[in-house]
Write a protein that holds these residues in place. Structure first.
Motif, PDB file in Angstrom:
ATOM      1  N   MET C   1       0.845  -1.184   0.000  1.00  0.00           N
ATOM      2  CA  MET C   1       0.000   0.000   0.000  1.00  0.00           C
ATOM      3  C   MET C   1       0.885   1.240   0.000  1.00  0.00           C
ATOM      4  N   THR C   2       0.663   2.136  -0.925  1.00  0.00           N
ATOM      5  CA  THR C   2       1.447   3.358  -0.966  1.00  0.00           C
ATOM      6  C   THR C   2       0.947   4.313   0.107  1.00  0.00           C
ATOM      7  N   GLN C   3       1.858   4.726   0.969  1.00  0.00           N
ATOM      8  CA  GLN C   3       1.441   5.557   2.078  1.00  0.00           C
ATOM      9  C   GLN C   3       1.784   7.021   1.840  1.00  0.00           C
ATOM     10  N   GLY C  61       6.578  29.999   1.924  1.00  0.00           N
ATOM     11  CA  GLY C  61       7.609  29.834   0.905  1.00  0.00           C
ATOM     12  C   GLY C  61       6.941  29.360  -0.364  1.00  0.00           C
ATOM     13  N   ASN C  62       7.765  29.116  -1.348  1.00  0.00           N
ATOM     14  CA  ASN C  62       7.209  28.785  -2.658  1.00  0.00           C
ATOM     15  C   ASN C  62       7.064  27.279  -2.805  1.00  0.00           C
ATOM     16  N   PHE C  63       5.841  26.799  -2.747  1.00  0.00           N
ATOM     17  CA  PHE C  63       5.562  25.367  -2.727  1.00  0.00           C
ATOM     18  C   PHE C  63       4.849  24.969  -4.013  1.00  0.00           C
ATOM     19  N   GLU C  64       5.463  24.080  -4.802  1.00  0.00           N
ATOM     20  CA  GLU C  64       4.803  23.591  -6.015  1.00  0.00           C
ATOM     21  C   GLU C  64       4.696  22.077  -5.929  1.00  0.00           C
ATOM     22  N   GLY C  65       3.742  21.539  -6.685  1.00  0.00           N
ATOM     23  CA  GLY C  65       3.558  20.100  -6.672  1.00  0.00           C
ATOM     24  C   GLY C  65       2.723  19.678  -5.478  1.00  0.00           C
ATOM     25  N   SER C  66       2.745  18.366  -5.175  1.00  0.00           N
ATOM     26  CA  SER C  66       1.882  17.919  -4.095  1.00  0.00           C
ATOM     27  C   SER C  66       2.531  16.789  -3.306  1.00  0.00           C
ATOM     28  N   ALA C  67       2.122  16.693  -2.048  1.00  0.00           N
ATOM     29  CA  ALA C  67       2.557  15.587  -1.206  1.00  0.00           C
ATOM     30  C   ALA C  67       1.313  14.959  -0.593  1.00  0.00           C
ATOM     31  N   LEU C  68       1.123  13.670  -0.817  1.00  0.00           N
ATOM     32  CA  LEU C  68      -0.056  12.978  -0.295  1.00  0.00           C
ATOM     33  C   LEU C  68       0.353  11.997   0.793  1.00  0.00           C
ATOM     34  N   ILE C  69      -0.300  12.098   1.932  1.00  0.00           N
ATOM     35  CA  ILE C  69      -0.081  11.129   3.008  1.00  0.00           C
ATOM     36  C   ILE C  69      -1.392  10.353   3.145  1.00  0.00           C
ATOM     37  N   ASP C  70      -1.357   9.054   2.975  1.00  0.00           N
ATOM     38  CA  ASP C  70      -2.585   8.242   3.006  1.00  0.00           C
ATOM     39  C   ASP C  70      -3.655   8.856   2.117  1.00  0.00           C
ATOM     40  N   GLY C  71      -3.234   9.384   0.988  1.00  0.00           N
ATOM     41  CA  GLY C  71      -4.194   9.952   0.056  1.00  0.00           C
ATOM     42  C   GLY C  71      -4.642  11.366   0.383  1.00  0.00           C
ATOM     43  N   LEU C  72      -4.192  11.914   1.506  1.00  0.00           N
ATOM     44  CA  LEU C  72      -4.581  13.274   1.870  1.00  0.00           C
ATOM     45  C   LEU C  72      -3.504  14.256   1.428  1.00  0.00           C
ATOM     46  N   THR C  74      -1.213  17.191   1.832  1.00  0.00           N
ATOM     47  CA  THR C  74      -0.735  17.913   3.026  1.00  0.00           C
ATOM     48  C   THR C  74      -1.084  19.394   2.979  1.00  0.00           C
ATOM     49  N   LYS C  75      -1.221  19.902   1.766  1.00  0.00           N
ATOM     50  CA  LYS C  75      -1.521  21.326   1.646  1.00  0.00           C
ATOM     51  C   LYS C  75      -2.928  21.641   2.152  1.00  0.00           C
ATOM     52  N   MET C  76      -3.825  20.649   1.998  1.00  0.00           N
ATOM     53  CA  MET C  76      -5.237  20.895   2.280  1.00  0.00           C
ATOM     54  C   MET C  76      -5.597  20.589   3.741  1.00  0.00           C
ATOM     55  N   VAL C  77      -4.965  19.553   4.292  1.00  0.00           N
ATOM     56  CA  VAL C  77      -5.415  19.153   5.637  1.00  0.00           C
ATOM     57  C   VAL C  77      -4.740  19.955   6.737  1.00  0.00           C
ATOM     58  N   ASP C  78      -5.441  19.984   7.831  1.00  0.00           N
ATOM     59  CA  ASP C  78      -5.008  20.653   9.041  1.00  0.00           C
ATOM     60  C   ASP C  78      -3.755  19.979   9.599  1.00  0.00           C
ATOM     61  N   VAL C  79      -2.871  20.753  10.213  1.00  0.00           N
ATOM     62  CA  VAL C  79      -1.676  20.151  10.815  1.00  0.00           C
ATOM     63  C   VAL C  79      -2.056  19.212  11.953  1.00  0.00           C
ATOM     64  N   GLY C  80      -3.146  19.530  12.610  1.00  0.00           N
ATOM     65  CA  GLY C  80      -3.618  18.666  13.684  1.00  0.00           C
ATOM     66  C   GLY C  80      -3.853  17.250  13.193  1.00  0.00           C
ATOM     67  N   ILE C  81      -4.479  17.140  12.018  1.00  0.00           N
ATOM     68  CA  ILE C  81      -4.734  15.813  11.464  1.00  0.00           C
ATOM     69  C   ILE C  81      -3.433  15.171  11.002  1.00  0.00           C
ATOM     70  N   LEU C  82      -2.581  15.986  10.372  1.00  0.00           N
ATOM     71  CA  LEU C  82      -1.311  15.456   9.870  1.00  0.00           C
ATOM     72  C   LEU C  82      -0.430  14.932  10.998  1.00  0.00           C
ATOM     73  N   SER C  83      -0.450  15.645  12.145  1.00  0.00           N
ATOM     74  CA  SER C  83       0.462  15.217  13.198  1.00  0.00           C
ATOM     75  C   SER C  83       0.007  13.904  13.815  1.00  0.00           C
ATOM     76  N   LYS C  84      -1.250  13.535  13.575  1.00  0.00           N
ATOM     77  CA  LYS C  84      -1.669  12.205  14.016  1.00  0.00           C
ATOM     78  C   LYS C  84      -1.248  11.137  13.020  1.00  0.00           C
ATOM     79  N   ALA C  85      -0.825  11.586  11.836  1.00  0.00           N
ATOM     80  CA  ALA C  85      -0.387  10.631  10.828  1.00  0.00           C
ATOM     81  C   ALA C  85       1.137  10.552  10.752  1.00  0.00           C
ATOM     82  N   VAL C  86       1.807  11.653  11.063  1.00  0.00           N
ATOM     83  CA  VAL C  86       3.262  11.700  10.931  1.00  0.00           C
ATOM     84  C   VAL C  86       3.881  12.250  12.213  1.00  0.00           C
ATOM     85  N   GLY C  87       4.772  11.497  12.823  1.00  0.00           N
ATOM     86  CA  GLY C  87       5.489  11.986  14.000  1.00  0.00           C
ATOM     87  C   GLY C  87       6.884  12.419  13.605  1.00  0.00           C
TER      88      GLY C  87
END
Lengths: 278, 280, 568
Positions: C1-3, C61-72, C74-87
């Motif tokens: 599974m791609t994470q 800063g200047n951010f291009e492209g996208s980073a998906l964590i579990d399909g989410l 990172t640009k769109m989701v809240d840091v609160g949610i992200l920090s439960k996914a990434v330590g």
């Protein structure tokens, strides 16, 4: 004057051991966590403190004041406060009123000024000891929770906990920076009065200069800390009432707390009774 | 106001706050230990390290730095060393905040030495002046029959006035003006990248001090005076003597009895809870 | 599974035009144990901060492209949610611990996100990280390694599936480093967490990681399974990554035609012993005993019955040294080794006069430190800290180097400063503030500052910690060059490669006692001692020893020689 300068110049860098200070502050904060005072509910203690911080100012009844003083002296002993703190307390009280005697005499005062000043001394001492009992006796964390319960801003309680966390690190860094200056610097020789003053000036200069590296190094630290706080949801929680409630849920008033309150009240009432009988 | 501050987001402000709090707090921890020239309640309050928050207020967000300094002093030198003076500490808290904040707002370009110098001096001056005013009022309220004690008023006015000018010239120049002038240009452009920020320039600086700000400072100062008064004296409202005047003895006996009853009840509770715990 | 899925990601920091990350494409599967390697400043840390959302949420800063964590995204989701996914565990991890007690810090994030069972979560995290018996302790009571585990526990508590660690073992001795990696292994295997480490200790990568990502100048060169990655010796070396010593050795032997061309290179000591044993030529090996000439040089440091205690916050004072006796002669090059907390720093601080012995005395050139001021000792002793940032007290490298000479009016101090700058390759950086330099440059600058006064005794605290291997080699070269300049040098270190290549006397401290004192041969061959003190000789030494008890190799050249004599 020379003697004073001598003492001053020695106290700043030479005799003054950072390790000692760090140890005393930490001891004051954590070394006494098994005392009766440390285990008390911070809210009860704060209410108690409020009484002894305010009431002595209003009363001029000597018996009452001395009674209060004795009570807070006992609680201070119970709290097992660090030596440095007590030392500062004694110095503080003396310098606040001791000098006043001298000055009033200097401006032509007579014996009439001694009594009010004595009363003032007892007042100052009582209030200071009450604050030492509460603020040194309580675990910083419980203290900040107590303050939060009374509606103090979240930032204050965060800052208290954080301050105790960062203090040992900051001191070590400060110590190392000062050591750099000592290992590489070349202080003036200490002989005679003028060179003593020069030496003092040198030390002050070193202290100020040492804040240049310290500011930059701490800036680096703060960045990591704040980023970590963001990840840990600090700002999210700061404005959230439910989470505040959760934090405060640890606080529980126990029978011992009420007992402490009642005992204090009993003592004060007895003192008042005695004062009326006299 | 808030929307104009494009350069600084909330977490950066928190960073400035944390930085100022730790540094100034540490510094005041030491000044607390240095022997003081103290003449009665009149304190020759040499602020050896006020330059730290002044510099940070000039380089970064003034309000965060000002609050950080006030919190730092409160926590490190008052609470940690058990020197907390109750409500009276609010005075120091507010005067430091205002002094540092005003100094920070005055400077638009940290490379302008003239302006940095003026700001450091004015900031210190404001802090000291407010302190002096509060001190004089405080002594008047603290000692009953202030005017009646021979020689006291003169001595207080004299020492306070002397302390103010001494502090302003001594600590204002030696410990605030010179270090600030020395360190601001050295830190400018170096400390900002460490914190991931951009240096302050004419453009990114906050607008000039408005009347609103000034008014805010005055209100805060008024609070400082009031709190100091409350802490030190006054409040005849709670005057105990008045309440006991009629029958002091009876009142006192009532208090003792009430306390004893409460004590007995509590002891009983304590016993029962202990038993319960043992049963468990 | 791609994470984790990163597509076409480019990023530059605010106020800077240079792209730190350039068109990154990356996929990471769940359960992988990944090491990211690359030069200092190639964008490793930046990439990791993209994964946990600090970029772009808190660092614009200047951010291009996208980073998906579990399909989410990172640009769109809240840091609160992200920090439960990434330590995330920082390199300067001690700054991310913000609460005064252990359990409090571990559960802090859970509390902030309003989890009712935050204490339970904190406890679970502590037990996953092996700190369950410490939960009531205060943070300042923990050792360096435990602090790191606590920082990790703080991240684990939120229950993220991905954990990122930035140089987790940089400041640790081998025994503690192993504990950290064993914890990570457990988290990876038992709790099925994806682990990403930024690491340049390739021995640990080879032992623990499943995949390696090589980054270079903001780009990802490749992502490969660890076995394939570590054997790309030349490519790694070009990026200043040095594969494990055994891999390097096998590679060299392959070049020399000794190691079979069609056989895979070993990456761990275990594999290596097997493959090398078969190749070892059967021959008489005479043991070379290097008998040192009798030292008749003058004594320069003497510890006499030294006792040192520390005030502790609670209860009795803690004894660091109890009746320590030791003599050091002029001209010796000494390595001071031992685990974290064995008393190495105290040893050095005694010599600077910062700490005075409670009883007994320390003599330097015959004078007791008790009677001397630190300032007076400065002529004799220079101390280079573990953390070079604390040595930069002026606003430029040049001023820092010049300072000590300038205030003492050393003749021609300007010229001497220039010479030092030249010698340490710092001339082009002379006007910069030390803090803004890279790790290796910082270290060089701190060495230059240390020897400015031409001291007769030089103390170095962990001179190679926190450095990538290439920079480490450079520092080691500098140290060798310095052998001619300074007389007596004392290094406190965990770096056994440094010890075996540089030191001629090793002092082993353990619990405040000198448990061994001698040459590298005598120390490394004493198995009881190694076991007791947790010292691990360089990998290549261990391999040779396992192949044949009588073999002793302290560096790769000596190892090649074992095989070479046959060919010649």
């Amino acid at each position: 004057m020379e003697k004073f300068m001598n003492k001053l110049s020695e106290s700043i860098l030479d005799k003054f051991s950072m390790d000692f200070l760090r140890n005393q502050v930490l001891k004051n904060a954590y070394g006494n966590d098994d005392t009766m005072i440390a285990k008390m509910d911070p809210r009860i203690l704060l209410v108690w403190y409020l009484y002894f911080a305010l009431v002595p100012w209003f009363s001029d009844d000597v018996v009452f004041l001395i009674g209060c003083f004795l009570l807070v002296a006992v609680t201070t002993i119970l709290a097992k406060v660090a030596g440095l703190v007590l030392c500062l307390f004694i110095l503080g009280v003396f310098s606040q009123t001791g000098y006043l005697f001298l000055v009033t005499f200097l401006f032509g005062g007579d014996g009439s000024s001694v009594f009010p000043l004595l009363v003032l001394t007892v007042k100052v001492a009582t209030v200071s000891l009450a604050s030492i009992t509460v603020f040194s006796g309580l675990d910083p964390d419980r203290l900040s929770n107590g303050l939060m319960w009374f509606g103090c801003p979240e930032r204050l309680s965060f800052s208290i906990a954080y301050a105790y966390r960062i203090l040992p690190m900051l001191m070590e860094e400060f110590q190392n920076v000062l050591l750099s200056f000592r290992l590489r610097g070349n202080p003036p020789k200490q002989t005679g009065v003028i060179s003593k003053i020069k030496y003092l000036a040198y030390q002050i200069q070193v202290l100020i200069h040492s804040f240049y590296p310290l500011m930059l190094n701490t800036a680096k630290r703060s960045r990591t800390t704040v980023e970590a706080l963001e990840i840990k949801g600090y700002r999210y929680a700061a404005n959230n009432k439910i989470i505040k409630k959760m934090k405060l849920a640890q606080l529980k008033v126990q029978v011992d707390d009420l007992l402490f309150l009642v005992l204090s009240f009993l003592w004060v009432s007895i003192v008042v009774l005695i004062s009326t009988l006299i | 106001m808030v929307k104009k501050q494009v350069g600084m987001n909330q977490s950066q402000k928190l960073m400035v706050f944390v930085l100022t709090m730790s540094l100034y707090g540490l510094a005041t921890l030491f000044t607390e230990l240095i022997p003081k020239f103290q003449v009665g309640i009149v304190e020759f309050s040499v602020e050896f390290f006020l330059f730290i928050p002044l510099i940070l207020a000039i380089l970064f967000d003034p309000l965060s730095a000002a609050l950080g300094a006030a919190f730092g002093e409160l926590i490190f030198s008052e609470i940690m060393l058990g020197q907390f003076g109750g409500l009276g500490e609010l005075e120091k808290f507010i005067t430091v905040t205002i002094g540092v904040y005003v100094a920070g707002r005055l400077v638009r370009n940290p490379l302008n030495k003239m302006m940095v110098g003026i700001a450091a001096f004015v900031g210190t001056g404001i802090q000291l002046l407010m302190g002096t005013v509060v001190d004089i009022l405080k002594v008047q309220f603290a000692i009953e029959d202030f005017e009646a004690v021979a020689g006291l008023p003169e001595s207080v006015y004299f020492t306070e006035g002397f302390a103010f000018f001494n502090d302003l010239l001594f600590s204002g120049i030696l410990f605030c003006l010179l270090p600030t002038l020395f360190l601001v240009p050295k830190l400018y452009g170096k400390i900002e990248p460490l914190m991931g920020m951009e240096p302050r320039t004419e453009k990114s600086a906050l607008s000039n001090i408005s009347w609103k700000t000034l008014l805010g400072c005055l209100v805060a100062f008024a609070i400082a005076i009031v709190s100091e008064m409350l802490a030190e004296s006054g409040m005849e409202l709670f005057s105990f003597e008045a309440a006991w005047a009629e029958s002091k003895g009876a009142m006192a006996i009532a208090m003792v009895v009430a306390a004893l009853i409460a004590l007995i009840v509590l002891m009983f509770f304590r016993k029962t809870t202990e038993i319960k715990e043992e049963v468990r | 599974m791609t994470q984790i899925k990163i597509e076409n990601l480019s990023y530059s920091y605010p106020g800077s035009k240079d792209k730190v990350l350039k068109q990154i494409h990356l996929e990471i599967e769940k359960g992988e144990f990944i090491a990211i390697v690359g030069n200092n400043g190639c964008g490793k840390s930046t990439l990791c901060k993209v994964l946990n959302g600090l970029i772009p949420h808190f660092i614009p800063g200047n951010f291009e492209g996208s980073a998906l964590i579990d399909g989410l995204d990172t640009k769109m989701v809240d840091v609160g949610i992200l920090s439960k996914a990434v330590g995330y565990v920082y390199q300067d991890f001690e700054n991310q611990i913000v609460r005064p007690t252990v359990l409090d810090d571990a559960s802090y994030a859970c509390l902030n996100y309003g989890m009712v069972d935050y204490l339970k979560k904190g406890r679970e995290a502590l037990s996953m990280c092996g700190l369950n018996d410490k939960e009531a302790d205060y943070v300042f009571q923990l050792s360096g390694g435990q602090l790191h585990l606590l920082a990790l526990a703080g991240a684990v508590a939120l229950g993220p599936d991905i954990l990122i660690l930035d140089e987790p073992i940089a400041q640790l001795d081998p025994a503690h480093a192993m504990i950290i990696y064993e914890v990570l292994k457990k988290l990876n295997q038992e709790y099925n967490k994806t682990i990403i480490v930024i690491e340049h200790h390739t021995e640990y990568i080879a032992e623990y990681c499943s995949h390696v990502i090589l980054m270079d100048a903001g780009k990802i060169k490749w992502k490969l399974p660890v076995k394939e990655a570590m054997v790309r010796v030349e490519e790694l070396k070009r990026s200043n990554i040095y594969p494990p010593q055994v891999t390097q050795a096998a590679f060299r032997l392959k070049e020399l035609g000794i190691y079979p061309w069609n056989k895979n290179l070993p990456i761990t000591a275990r594999e290596a012993v097997r493959s090398f044993c078969a190749l070892l030529p059967e021959k008489e090996r005479k043991k070379v005993f290097i008998t040192k000439e009798e030292q008749n040089s003058t004594e320069c440091i003497r510890f006499e019955q030294v006792e040192v205690t520390y005030r502790s916050v609670k209860g009795e004072a803690k004894t660091v040294f109890d009746k320590l006796n030791i003599k050091i002669h002029a001209g010796e090059h000494i390595a001071l080794i031992g685990t974290n907390g064995a008393g190495k720093s105290t040893f050095m601080k005694l010599l600077t006069g910062l700490i005075k012995p409670k009883s007994g005395a320390v003599y330097i050139q015959g004078r007791a430190t008790r009677k001397l001021k630190t300032e007076d000792l400065a002529r004799e002793i220079a101390y280079v800290y573990q953390n070079p940032e604390e040595m930069f007290i002026k606003d430029s490298i040049r001023n820092d180097i010049a300072y000590a000479m300038q205030v003492r009016n050393v003749e021609q101090w300007e010229r001497k400063t220039e010479e030092l700058l030249e010698k340490f390759h710092l001339t082009s950086l002379a006007e910069r503030d030390g803090r803004l330099l890279s790790g290796g440059q910082m270290r060089r600058a701190s060495l230059a500052i240390g020897i400015a006064l031409n001291p007769s005794i030089l103390l170095l605290d962990e001179p190679t910690a926190n450095l990538d291997i290439a920079t480490r080699k450079e520092i080691m070269r500098t140290l060798t060059e310095m052998k001619e300049v300074t007389d007596t040098v004392l290094i406190a270190t965990h770096d056994m490669q440094l010890v075996s290549e540089w030191a001629d006397r090793i002092i082993v401290l353990s619990n405040g006692k000198v448990v061994a004192d001698g040459s590298r041969e005598s120390i490394f061959s004493d198995e009881m001692l190694l076991k007791k003190t947790g010292i691990q000789p360089p990998e290549i030494y261990q391999v040779a020893k396992q192949m044949n008890q009588s073999l002793e190799c302290f560096n790769l050249e000596e190892f090649y020689d074992l095989f070479l004599e046959e060919v010649v």
